[in-house]
Design an enzyme around this catalytic site. Structure first.
Site, PDB file in Angstrom:
ATOM      1  N   GLU A 150       0.739  -1.248   0.121  1.00 57.90           N
ATOM      2  CA  GLU A 150       0.089  -0.089   0.067  1.00 57.90           C
ATOM      3  C   GLU A 150       0.985   1.111  -0.089  1.00 57.90           C
ATOM      4  O   GLU A 150       0.312   2.308  -0.377  1.00 57.90           O
ATOM      5  CB  GLU A 150      -0.773   0.056   1.397  1.00 57.90           C
ATOM      6  CG  GLU A 150      -0.409  -0.232   2.697  1.00 57.90           C
ATOM      7  CD  GLU A 150       0.047  -1.571   3.000  1.00 57.90           C
ATOM      8  OE1 GLU A 150       0.591  -1.629   3.758  1.00 57.90           O
ATOM      9  OE2 GLU A 150      -0.391  -2.612   2.270  1.00 57.90           O
ATOM     10  N   ASP A 207      23.816  19.733 -29.741  1.00 57.27           N
ATOM     11  CA  ASP A 207      24.230  20.735 -30.307  1.00 57.27           C
ATOM     12  C   ASP A 207      25.759  21.258 -29.972  1.00 57.27           C
ATOM     13  O   ASP A 207      26.069  20.707 -28.895  1.00 57.27           O
ATOM     14  CB  ASP A 207      23.419  21.925 -30.458  1.00 57.27           C
ATOM     15  CG  ASP A 207      23.531  22.945 -31.575  1.00 57.27           C
ATOM     16  OD1 ASP A 207      24.389  22.619 -32.552  1.00 57.27           O
ATOM     17  OD2 ASP A 207      23.118  24.048 -31.398  1.00 57.27           O
ATOM     18  N   ASP A 266      18.622  24.252 -27.873  1.00 59.07           N
ATOM     19  CA  ASP A 266      18.165  25.456 -27.327  1.00 59.07           C
ATOM     20  C   ASP A 266      17.676  26.531 -28.421  1.00 59.07           C
ATOM     21  O   ASP A 266      17.125  27.525 -27.992  1.00 59.07           O
ATOM     22  CB  ASP A 266      19.194  26.503 -26.544  1.00 59.07           C
ATOM     23  CG  ASP A 266      20.420  26.827 -27.442  1.00 59.07           C
ATOM     24  OD1 ASP A 266      20.457  26.357 -28.628  1.00 59.07           O
ATOM     25  OD2 ASP A 266      21.209  27.350 -26.829  1.00 59.07           O
ATOM     26  N   ASP A 312      15.800  22.900 -33.149  1.00 60.70           N
ATOM     27  CA  ASP A 312      16.017  21.961 -32.229  1.00 60.70           C
ATOM     28  C   ASP A 312      14.461  21.394 -31.952  1.00 60.70           C
ATOM     29  O   ASP A 312      14.576  20.347 -31.553  1.00 60.70           O
ATOM     30  CB  ASP A 312      16.891  22.321 -31.054  1.00 60.70           C
ATOM     31  CG  ASP A 312      18.241  22.449 -31.382  1.00 60.70           C
ATOM     32  OD1 ASP A 312      18.849  21.805 -32.178  1.00 60.70           O
ATOM     33  OD2 ASP A 312      18.771  23.636 -30.885  1.00 60.70           O
ATOM     34  N   ASN A 344       6.266 -14.213   2.269  1.00 55.64           N
ATOM     35  CA  ASN A 344       5.410 -14.462   3.598  1.00 55.64           C
ATOM     36  C   ASN A 344       4.167 -14.961   3.252  1.00 55.64           C
ATOM     37  O   ASN A 344       3.850 -16.130   4.117  1.00 55.64           O
ATOM     38  CB  ASN A 344       5.247 -13.039   4.152  1.00 55.64           C
ATOM     39  CG  ASN A 344       6.227 -12.620   5.253  1.00 55.64           C
ATOM     40  OD1 ASN A 344       7.140 -13.402   5.547  1.00 55.64           O
ATOM     41  ND2 ASN A 344       6.066 -11.432   5.671  1.00 55.64           N
ATOM     42  N   ASN A 374       2.605  -6.225   8.804  1.00 58.66           N
ATOM     43  CA  ASN A 374       2.548  -5.539   7.602  1.00 58.66           C
ATOM     44  C   ASN A 374       2.759  -4.050   7.737  1.00 58.66           C
ATOM     45  O   ASN A 374       3.511  -3.106   7.030  1.00 58.66           O
ATOM     46  CB  ASN A 374       1.322  -5.683   6.931  1.00 58.66           C
ATOM     47  CG  ASN A 374       1.563  -5.486   5.416  1.00 58.66           C
ATOM     48  OD1 ASN A 374       2.607  -5.774   4.781  1.00 58.66           O
ATOM     49  ND2 ASN A 374       0.461  -4.653   4.612  1.00 58.66           N
ATOM     50  N   ASP A 387       6.053  -1.792   6.298  1.00 60.37           N
ATOM     51  CA  ASP A 387       5.669  -0.597   5.745  1.00 60.37           C
ATOM     52  C   ASP A 387       6.581   0.716   6.003  1.00 60.37           C
ATOM     53  O   ASP A 387       7.321   1.173   5.251  1.00 60.37           O
ATOM     54  CB  ASP A 387       4.311  -0.360   5.391  1.00 60.37           C
ATOM     55  CG  ASP A 387       3.781  -1.302   4.399  1.00 60.37           C
ATOM     56  OD1 ASP A 387       4.159  -2.082   3.702  1.00 60.37           O
ATOM     57  OD2 ASP A 387       2.376  -1.559   4.419  1.00 60.37           O
TER      58      ASP A 387
END
Length: 883
Positions: free
Chosen positions: A317, A359, A625, A629, A693, A718, A722
């Site tokens: 989660e 470039d 730039d 381009d 698990n 859990n 987490d």
């Protein structure tokens, strides 16, 4: 926003009411009268009133969603839905014991609040970063004293009735109706996907533009020759126009509205989603098995509660939170390195980039061009060449490039300008590679056309040359001599432009490209842009980290090869635009594979090279730039520009460099790989650990006369795991991981899960045996001892796997995690071991464990780490990768 809109989306929006289309052919005077404006512009009072009425000139999709919308999006996570269903079932089956739903509620709250907070902060941080790169528009407005002046204003502050001036390189800032235009070509690729620019003109000239009023008859506003749309860009030419629609009333605004809720899924998004659904599929397979076994043993309701708890064990989660936190942290870290990330998910492609196309000017060179020499056509110093070049640069109204600025630095020539006035202009474009100004001179007002441009393109339109005071015909042999002279200058690293003139009798017609013929060549201007001291080091660093550098430039081949040679690039294979043009895709792929330097390339040729590299499986970055381009920036996986770039280049880019320096880019690439690596860590840790698990849980359910863990214990286990992973975004990556580009590979996740998950299950089984045979927890009367022992062992192995998986090296000895990871995992292990001895543990159904158990536990943990390291070595040898 995607890099261009689909044809179906554009067609749907075309049917909508487009204000600009209604005024396409109204005469200028009545249009200005209707909009309550004039050529002198609006004053401050008008502007304020219209901003209040129409709002800022922004399309809706550019704004971050309201916080309430972001919160609801967080709740849409499928894993959160699973948890909420589990909480409802727990509440129905055990109405007198709310502890289960409370713990699930805590898990949901932690995930939702942290994910929402992180996403909210990330969106605000992204807006602040984007604000560092502001686009502006040139407008005429009335000052407080009543005088009109041209000023630059932020695009968001434009209002209906503003008088806007356009030049090559500008982004069209709103929907505009043209009042006057000169050789104006607009690229509408962002709206239509069509690469070729279209010609636009004011109503008086619109009949001469191909299509004329045809677009009105066909009902497609994009075909209107007198209207320019927000988001498109000026390829060449100049124009004056009036704003007729802003923000959501613009054509682009209607597109954004029609696309609301649509988001382009990147390979990264699809990868994360594929992992989520992989785990959900495992859940759908394994949970019914567990449910069936426990139903047979304990009855339906107890079995359902346990099975749903097992489902939680497979539920990562925190996945949205970890992904968002990693991307946001990466973006902020990159901003400290002068790299602004416009789109967060571009970070993954940045780290995966294995070819960088760039470039030459300003990237490999100092970007400080100086006018080194001004010569006649025999290579001798010439003041005439400088004077005419100065007039051309001074009077042009389009985008002044670095060479223009170098010419204009000769301020001692300023008095010459007073003798002339500008009559007309033929703007620069990338096909002609030259530009002209037409000046009136002296009392008789004779016209002087002064043209400046690339050597070959200029010599092709010159029929004569000036030698001293004589004008003599130019032969093909003479053209070759001049080309040879300029080639020698190129080999010395000098960029060369030719200057030519043409005398004309005064006339009133507009000048065009056809007038650039029969010119007299006067001389050459030679510019020097030396390589940066850091360029060679940066290229070597990029090579070291698996990024190949290719140079794609519109500049001369000889100059480009010399610069590339000096910075350590292989110039054994180079090609020019004329070599690329006739090739089909297969032939181009072969040329691109072996070529490092591409010179004299047009915008579309640059984009073709980028597309070829992508076809061959590369993740391509393009650094540019300029106006030329933009197509390549859109074609690349990662478009990279700089904050001093033209509007269209910045808008096309995913990432903006605040400093045009390859060293900055290399640091950004590494940060992108760190960000991606930490996300992969979490996904592989969670997938393999949870799979192991649940596998253990399923096996235990078959053989044990009681549940191996109570549903509430599974939830707490859990939750603690987490929390232990929340520090992963702050971890570091090993040097060998950063050395190579990293791409998303969803197939590797499942394979990794099947290899590493069962490894932990082996020691779960040994712990089962230990508790059953050694400590006598072999019946329902002693299930609390069994569950307490497995709870601690499971938490320890799950938490330690963070350190085992985060590196391909030996953890703690060869690679140590960052302090936040060490601190949080240690804290969670300590909390887990203490819980059975507390009142909370008693509430969870746990009991005190005998002291001898912890000796066995230490042996189990050491053996688990040793076996995991062995499996890791075998896995790496077999599959050639770890993370």
């Amino acid at each position: 926003m995607s890099k261009s809109f689909s044809r179906s989306t554009v067609k749907a929006a075309a049917a909508a009411h487009v204000p600009a289309a209604q005024e396409a052919f109204r005469d200028n005077d009545s249009l200005l009268l209707m909009l309550e404006t004039s050529l002198h512009g609006l004053d401050e009072e008008n502007i304020t009133e219209r901003l209040d009425r129409d709002g800022a000139n922004e399309v809706s999709h550019e704004k971050p969603p309201h916080w309430s919308v972001q919160l609801l999006r967080t709740l849409k996570n499928p894993f959160i839905v699973v948890l909420l269903i589990l909480a409802v079932v727990e509440l129905v089956t055990s109405p007198d014991d709310p502890s289960g739903p409370i713990i699930i509620g805590v898990m949901v709250a932690i995930s939702v609040v942290l994910s929402f907070t992180q996403e909210y902060r990330s969106s605000r941080a992204a807006e602040k970063l984007k604000a560092m790169v502001r686009n502006t528009a040139t407008v005429t407005r009335r000052a407080s004293d009543g005088h009109s002046e041209r000023i630059e204003v932020p695009v968001g502050e434009l209002v209906v009735g503003d008088i806007v001036h356009l030049a090559a390189g500008d982004m069209v800032p709103a929907d505009l109706r043209l009042l006057a235009a000169k050789d104006l070509f607009i690229s509408q690729a962002i709206l239509t996907g069509e690469s070729l620019p279209v010609e636009k003109a004011a109503p008086a000239q619109a009949h001469a533009v191909e299509g004329g009023a045809h677009g009105v008859q066909q009902g497609n506003p994009l075909d209107l020759p007198t209207v320019c749309y927000m988001g498109t860009n000026v390829v060449s030419g100049t124009a004056t126009a009036v704003v007729v629609a802003t923000g959501t009333r613009s054509y682009l605004g209607s597109l954004a509205h029609s696309m609301s809720g649509q988001q382009v899924q990147t390979s990264f998004d699809l990868g994360v989603r594929s992992v989520s659904w992989l785990l959900i599929r495992f859940m759908l397979v394994m949970v019914p098995v567990v449910l069936g076994i426990q139903w047979y043993k304990q009855g339906f309701l107890n079995a359902l509660t346990f099975a749903l708890s097992v489902a939680v064990g497979l539920t990562p989660e925190m996945l949205p939170l970890i992904v968002t936190a990693n991307l946001a942290k990466g973006a902020i870290a990159m901003s400290r390195r002068k790299v602004v990330v416009k789109r967060l998910n571009a970070i993954q492609n940045f780290g995966a980039m294995d070819v960088l196309c760039t470039d030459k000017t300003g990237t490999l060179t100092l970007d400080k061009i100086v006018l080194e020499r001004h010569l006649d056509l025999d290579g001798e110093d010439s003041e005439d060449a400088l004077e005419y070049g100065y007039l051309n640069s001074h009077f042009q109204t389009g985008l002044k490039n670095l060479m223009d600025k170098a010419v204009l630095s000769h301020r001692d020539l300023e008095p010459i300008v007073a003798r002339y006035r500008v009559v007309d202009e033929i703007p620069f474009d990338f096909q002609r590679r030259r530009m002209s100004v037409v000046l009136a001179q002296g009392d008789d007002g004779r016209h002087l056309l002064v043209c400046k441009g690339a050597v070959e393109e200029m010599l092709s339109i010159c029929s004569t040359e000036r030698r001293g005071d004589e004008i003599i015909p130019m032969t093909d042999a003479r053209r070759q001599e001049i080309k040879a002279m300029t080639h020698h200058l190129n080999e010395d690293g000098l960029r060369v432009l030719v200057v030519a003139i043409k005398q004309e009798e005064p006339h009133s017609r507009a000048y065009g490209v056809a007038d650039e013929a029969g010119l007299t060549a006067v001389g050459c201007l030679a510019f020097l842009d030396p390589p940066k001291d850091t360029a060679a080091t940066a290229i070597a660093a990029l090579h070291h980290h698996g990024v190949e550098v290719k140079v794609i430039t519109g500049d001369n081949e000889a100059v480009t090869r010399k610069i590339c040679r000096e910075v350590g690039l292989d110039v054994a294979h180079s090609a020019q635009g004329r070599d690329v043009e006739p090739l089909d895709d297969d032939a181009l792929d072969e040329l691109v594979r072996r070529t490092t330097v591409f010179a004299k390339m047009s915008p579309l040729q640059k984009a073709r090279v980028v597309a070829s590299l992508r076809r061959q499986g590369h993740t391509v970055g393009f650094l540019g730039d300029g106006i030329n381009d933009a197509p390549a920036l859109r074609e690349a996986d990662v478009g990279i520009s700089v904050d001093t770039a033209t509007d269209i280049a910045k808008e096309s880019a995913d990432i903006i460099l605040l400093e045009k320096n390859l060293m900055v880019l290399e640091e950004g690439v590494l940060e992108g790989r760190v960000t991606f690596g930490n996300i992969i860590k979490y996904i592989k840790m969670t997938a393999s650990s949870n799979f192991g698990n649940v596998l253990s849980m399923m096996v235990a359910s078959v053989f044990l006369p009681f549940v191996p863990l109570l549903p509430l214990q599974i939830l707490v286990l859990n939750l603690l795991y987490d929390i232990s992973q929340l520090s992963i975004p702050f971890d570091r990556m090993d040097e060998e991981y950063l050395r190579k580009p990293r791409k998303w590979d969803a197939s590797d996740i499942g394979r990794f899960m099947f290899w590493i998950g069962p490894t932990s299950s082996i020691f779960d089984m040994t712990t089962f045996a230990l508790l059953w045979y050694v400590f006598g927890a072999n019946g329902p009367a002693h299930q609390d001892l069994f569950q307490s022992g497995w709870f601690i062992e499971s938490l320890l192995t799950q938490t330690l796997v963070v350190h085992m998986i985060r590196t391909r090296r030996i953890p703690f000895l060869q690679s140590v995690a960052a302090a936040p990871v060490l601190g949080l995992t240690t804290a969670i292990i300590a909390i887990g071991m203490i819980i059975p001895f507390t009142a909370v543990g008693a509430k969870l159904g746990m009991v005190h464990l005998p002291d001898e158990y912890f000796g066995w536990l230490a042996v189990t943990v050491v053996a688990y780490c040793a076996l995991t390291q062995l499996v890791k070595v075998i896995y790496i040898r077999r599959f050639g990768r770890w993370l």
